[in-house]
Design an enzyme around this catalytic site. Structure first.
Site, PDB file in Angstrom:
ATOM      1  CB  SER A  48      32.477  31.169  -4.100  1.00 40.25           C
ATOM      2  OG  SER A  48      32.005  32.391  -3.764  1.00 40.25           O
TER       3      SER A  48
ATOM      4  CE1 TYR B 221      36.428  30.857  -0.376  1.00 35.78           C
ATOM      5  CE2 TYR B 221      35.417  32.381  -1.450  1.00 35.78           C
ATOM      6  CZ  TYR B 221      35.401  31.229  -0.890  1.00 35.78           C
ATOM      7  OH  TYR B 221      34.355  30.582  -0.783  1.00 35.78           O
TER       8      TYR B 221
END
Length: 231
Positions: free
Chosen positions: A123, A137
């Site tokens: 990401s 995350y």
């Protein structure tokens, strides 16, 4: 490899980005196998045992794995004070550890054939975390890059390349459910390319990395975020 259809295993292939990756790989000639709770081979990626059993099932049914794409990702958001060890470990198990157990299972066959591709979906949030509530995350997605680079060094001599794709905030049902209203539109305004990111943006990049055209790429992360981060 000539004349043989390559088998691509995709974790998280039931999600928006994962299913787009499956489609892109099928269109480029791969036979695909989805590992997911409701996948071609059901798998609980929080469990090392389940991940290894799923890998064994792939090899028993298809005889090989040429391309491993780890797209599965837990996307929990929580205040730092609410984070506990159980939630942390489950997220790390899905986002990071499962890819390692699957790589252990599939790389011997890849090395024997002299060809393999491992592609990890990270990401772009690791370079500019959007919110403290995404700490687990973001940490997990950053950890994937360390894993990617180490595996690239480990397996390069066997003809196995290991790369990563770091998507930006992508317009999916999950993202819409997790981020605040207007967040996707706000991110678009920071992009050099002024349009929302969609699952096929990541999927087409993965298909390229799985192709013969990417045979000199390893240890690299391709940032697919419309130009928010230029690296």
């Amino acid at each position: 490899m000539a004349g043989e259809q390559r088998v691509a295993v995709v974790t998280g292939g039931a999600g928006a980005i994962g299913s787009a990756i499956v489609t892109a790989l099928q269109e480029s000639g791969h036979r695909t196998v989805v590992l997911d709770r409701a996948g071609d081979i059901p798998c609980d990626l929080t469990s090392e045992h389940s991940a290894r059993e799923a890998a064994a099932a792939v090899l028993a049914r298809h005889g090989r794995c040429d391309v491993l794409v780890h797209c599965a990702g837990a996307f929990d958001a929580m205040p730092l004070g609410d984070l506990d060890l159980a939630r942390w470990r489950d997220l790390m198990a899905v986002n990071v550890e499962a890819s390692l157990w699957l790589a252990q299972s599939f790389t011997p066959g890849m090395a024997e054939r002299g060809f393999g591709r491992i592609i990890l979906i990270s990401s772009d949030g690791q370079w500019s975390p959007p919110d403290a509530n995404f700490l687990p995350y973001v940490t997990s997605k950053a950890a994937l890059l360390g894993l990617m680079r180490t595996l690239a060094v480990t397996f390069g001599g066997d003809g196995i390349s290991v790369t990563a794709v770091a998507p930006g905030l992508t317009d999916t049902p999950l993202a819409r459910a997790v981020v605040e209203d207007g967040a996707i539109e706000a991110v678009v305004r920071t992009q050099a390319l002024k349009r929302p990111l969609v699952p096929s943006d990541t999927a087409h990049t993965v298909a390229f990395l799985a192709s013969d055209g990417a045979e000199a790429l390893t240890g690299q992360v391709l940032v697919v975020d419309g130009g928010v981060h230029m690296r």
